[in-house]
Design an enzyme around this catalytic site. Sequence first.
Site, short mmCIF file in Angstrom:
data_model
loop_
_atom_site.label_atom_id
_atom_site.label_comp_id
_atom_site.label_asym_id
_atom_site.label_seq_id
_atom_site.Cartn_x
_atom_site.Cartn_y
_atom_site.Cartn_z
CB SER A 1 -3.88 -2.86 9.54
OG SER A 1 -3.20 -1.62 9.42
CE LYS B 1 -7.95 -8.57 -8.66
NZ LYS B 1 -8.62 -7.38 -8.09
N1 NAD Z 1 -9.48 -4.75 -0.34
C1 NAD Z 1 -9.77 -5.85 -1.02
O1 NAD Z 1 -10.94 -6.15 -1.30
C2 NAD Z 1 -8.64 -6.76 -1.42
C3 NAD Z 1 -8.96 -8.11 -1.67
C4 NAD Z 1 -7.94 -8.98 -2.04
C5 NAD Z 1 -6.65 -8.52 -2.17
N2 NAD Z 1 -6.37 -7.21 -1.90
C6 NAD Z 1 -4.96 -6.81 -2.01
O2 NAD Z 1 -4.43 -6.67 -0.70
C7 NAD Z 1 -3.37 -5.73 -0.71
C8 NAD Z 1 -3.60 -4.75 0.42
O3 NAD Z 1 -4.80 -4.06 0.19
P1 NAD Z 1 -5.81 -3.58 1.32
O4 NAD Z 1 -7.15 -3.56 0.66
O5 NAD Z 1 -5.66 -4.37 2.56
O6 NAD Z 1 -5.29 -2.09 1.63
P2 NAD Z 1 -6.11 -0.72 1.44
O7 NAD Z 1 -5.99 -0.26 0.05
O8 NAD Z 1 -7.48 -0.86 2.02
O9 NAD Z 1 -5.37 0.28 2.43
C9 NAD Z 1 -4.13 0.85 2.16
C10 NAD Z 1 -3.18 0.42 3.26
O10 NAD Z 1 -1.89 0.94 2.97
C11 NAD Z 1 -1.36 1.51 4.14
N3 NAD Z 1 -0.35 2.50 3.78
C12 NAD Z 1 -0.54 3.78 3.38
N4 NAD Z 1 0.66 4.35 3.12
C13 NAD Z 1 1.59 3.40 3.37
C14 NAD Z 1 3.02 3.37 3.28
N5 NAD Z 1 3.71 4.43 2.88
N6 NAD Z 1 3.65 2.22 3.60
C15 NAD Z 1 2.97 1.13 3.97
N7 NAD Z 1 1.62 1.09 4.09
C16 NAD Z 1 0.95 2.22 3.77
C17 NAD Z 1 -2.55 2.08 4.86
O11 NAD Z 1 -2.27 2.28 6.21
C18 NAD Z 1 -3.56 0.96 4.64
O12 NAD Z 1 -3.39 -0.05 5.61
C19 NAD Z 1 -3.37 -5.11 -2.11
O13 NAD Z 1 -2.39 -5.71 -2.90
C20 NAD Z 1 -4.74 -5.46 -2.66
O14 NAD Z 1 -4.76 -5.57 -4.06
C21 NAD Z 1 -7.34 -6.34 -1.52
O1 G3P Z 2 -11.14 -3.52 -4.97
P1 G3P Z 2 -10.07 -4.03 -5.89
O2 G3P Z 2 -10.25 -3.56 -7.29
O3 G3P Z 2 -8.70 -3.75 -5.33
O4 G3P Z 2 -10.25 -5.62 -5.94
C1 G3P Z 2 -10.46 -6.31 -4.74
C2 G3P Z 2 -10.13 -7.78 -4.88
O5 G3P Z 2 -8.84 -7.96 -5.42
C3 G3P Z 2 -11.14 -8.55 -5.66
O6 G3P Z 2 -10.83 -9.94 -5.58
#
Ligand code: NAD
Ligand code: G3P
Length: 358
Positions: free
Chosen positions: A12, A205
């Site tokens: 989340s 990436k």
């Molecule tokens: N944010 C973006 O724009 C985006 C877009 C596409 C893909 N992603 C990918 O999605 C994945 C999740 O990223 P996000 O942006 O949703 O997360 P985030 O970086 O916004 O938040 C971190 C999350 O990790 C959790 N967390 C902290 N400590 C933890 C622990 N010990 N165990 C488990 N969870 C813990 C937090 O509660 C929080 O939900 C990543 O691989 C990221 O690269 C992110």
């Molecule tokens: O904010 P970043 O660098 O984790 O990138 C977010 C997404 O992966 C972009 O597609």
Amino acid sequence: MSPRNKVCILGSGNWGSTAARIIAENVTKLPSFDNTVKIWVYEEIVDGKKLTEIINTHHENVKYLPGHKLPHNVVAVPDAAEVVKDATHIVVVIPHQFIQHLLDTIHGSTRPDARAISLIKGIGISNQGMTTMTQIIHRTLAIPVSSLSGANIANEIAEEKYCETTIGCSDPDEAIVWRSLFNTPYFQVNCVNDVIGVEFCGALKNVVAVGAGFIDGLGLGNNTKAAIIRIGFLEMRRLAMHISGAQIQESTFMESCGIADVITTCYGGRNRRLAEEFVKTGKSMTQLEKELLNGQKLQGYLTAGEVHSYIDSRGVNDHFPLFTNIYQICYEGKPPHSIFDGLNVDFSNDTRTPSPAL
Ligand SMILES: NC(=O)c1ccc[n+]([C@@H]2O[C@H](COP(=O)([O-])OP(=O)(O)OC[C@H]3O[C@@H](n4cnc5c(N)ncnc54)[C@H](O)[C@@H]3O)[C@@H](O)[C@H]2O)c1
Ligand SMILES: O=P(O)(O)OC[C@H](O)CO
């Protein structure tokens, strides 16, 4: 009448909460799905209250996706095993560094007929080599696992700005179901039969994004950044093909998960932004992550370390000068300007199959 499918979400954060908005709206239009969407929240206290309680009361993840309401059918739960136990469709979207611990927590709690999709951008390293998130999830849960990745900065999607994404799924019928859960007029899904190609793009990436951030931190211009994007893209493709060439389709690199994500991440992502700060402030990535991201997590510098451990152990660093330079700048104190060292690599002979030179 057959029992309804149930989708749940593990994670989340910024992207997990945004994905929850999309899925929770879509299930209300899908008769084969139950309307309730449970989401696992890594419990923490925010302003004296549990984050799960805040989400369930105010319908907003005030820490990771502030300013965007979640549909009322999103139910926050702090126990991951409880979240997955009756789910037929499991969406996994946590920072990659936490995946194995989470899987160990839910092991034995999932339905045998469940299937999963990974939205994670990251890779794992083991004695066997490099593993993707779908491979790690499949190894523990023994269920089919698809992947979703694309040019997807979560905050922009939460604002419902048009973009595309790519689902990698090996079963055409399952691909249709996953697409129905994610596709919206502003979030256009294209499915390809290339699960690991999609996720290699998403993971690698993030290393290129770190390089792009270094260029911004050095105050260099758009031409320089374009050069780093081009070389980074070719090193991504070379590495993915080197590891799993027989299973990856070259066309995947032209999907949203490939070229489009490299572009967006090198201009708008967190990894880029903090790499710029790394150069400007001289602080470590971990320190900057703590100071600037309010709990959100970086994947790029960790992936740079994981990639390096793979290519170094195989003695192929010369074939990946940009990835090697980014690693050495992040971890070995090399000056940011060394990003240009040895970049005159010839990629013209790279083919579908692993390069004989590697
Ligand atoms: N944010 C973006 O724009 C985006 C877009 C596409 C893909 N992603 C990918 O999605 C994945 C999740 O990223 P996000 O942006 O949703 O997360 P985030 O970086 O916004 O938040 C971190 C999350 O990790 C959790 N967390 C902290 N400590 C933890 C622990 N010990 N165990 C488990 N969870 C813990 C937090 O509660 C929080 O939900 C990543 O691989 C990221 O690269 C992110
Ligand atoms: O904010 P970043 O660098 O984790 O990138 C977010 C997404 O992966 C972009 O597609």
